[in-house]
Design a protein around this motif. Sequence first.
Motif, PDB file in Angstrom:
ATOM      1  N   LEU A  92      34.122 -30.789 -14.726  1.00  0.00           N
ATOM      2  CA  LEU A  92      33.395 -32.048 -14.918  1.00  0.00           C
ATOM      3  C   LEU A  92      33.636 -32.671 -16.290  1.00  0.00           C
ATOM      4  O   LEU A  92      33.396 -33.866 -16.473  1.00  0.00           O
ATOM      5  N   ARG A  93      34.141 -31.903 -17.234  1.00  0.00           N
ATOM      6  CA  ARG A  93      34.476 -32.454 -18.556  1.00  0.00           C
ATOM      7  C   ARG A  93      35.892 -33.022 -18.609  1.00  0.00           C
ATOM      8  O   ARG A  93      36.241 -33.705 -19.566  1.00  0.00           O
TER       9      ARG A  93
ATOM     10  N   ARG B 220      34.922 -40.853  -9.810  1.00  0.00           N
ATOM     11  CA  ARG B 220      34.577 -42.281  -9.748  1.00  0.00           C
ATOM     12  C   ARG B 220      35.307 -42.964  -8.595  1.00  0.00           C
ATOM     13  O   ARG B 220      34.719 -43.755  -7.855  1.00  0.00           O
TER      14      ARG B 220
ATOM     15  N   PRO C 177      38.701 -35.519 -18.058  1.00  0.00           N
ATOM     16  CA  PRO C 177      38.743 -36.963 -17.772  1.00  0.00           C
ATOM     17  C   PRO C 177      39.439 -37.296 -16.457  1.00  0.00           C
ATOM     18  O   PRO C 177      39.053 -38.258 -15.782  1.00  0.00           O
TER      19      PRO C 177
ATOM     20  N   GLN D 169      36.870 -36.706 -13.830  1.00  0.00           N
ATOM     21  CA  GLN D 169      35.877 -37.785 -13.898  1.00  0.00           C
ATOM     22  C   GLN D 169      36.406 -39.053 -13.233  1.00  0.00           C
ATOM     23  O   GLN D 169      35.683 -39.715 -12.474  1.00  0.00           O
ATOM     24  N   ASP D 170      37.663 -39.383 -13.501  1.00  0.00           N
ATOM     25  CA  ASP D 170      38.277 -40.561 -12.876  1.00  0.00           C
ATOM     26  C   ASP D 170      38.354 -40.394 -11.362  1.00  0.00           C
ATOM     27  O   ASP D 170      38.079 -41.330 -10.609  1.00  0.00           O
TER      28      ASP D 170
END
Length: 91
Positions: free
Chosen positions: A56-57, A66, A59, A62-63
């Motif tokens: 979860l850290r 999303r 990037p 995370q992208d």
Amino acid sequence: MNVDEPATELKDAKNGLVHKQKRFVWEYCKDHAPQAAAIRAGYKERSAAVTASNLLRDPRIQDAIRERERQIAEAAMLDETIVLQGLLREA
């Protein structure tokens, strides 16, 4: 490499994620339960909490989350539109 298991080391050229990472994204978006998502994605249960935290850290993860949530929202909007159109036709 075992032919009975997915090729987890092959990276997707688009986002650089390996199979397990993509699966984690998919599973995480189902219920936003990081540890459970890591286990369902195929990570070891005893280290799933730490693995999920690390994922979860990232990037790239995370992208991808999303993007997947955008896809889910878009699909939900389409479903809602179809239902509303059906109701209007029946009215």
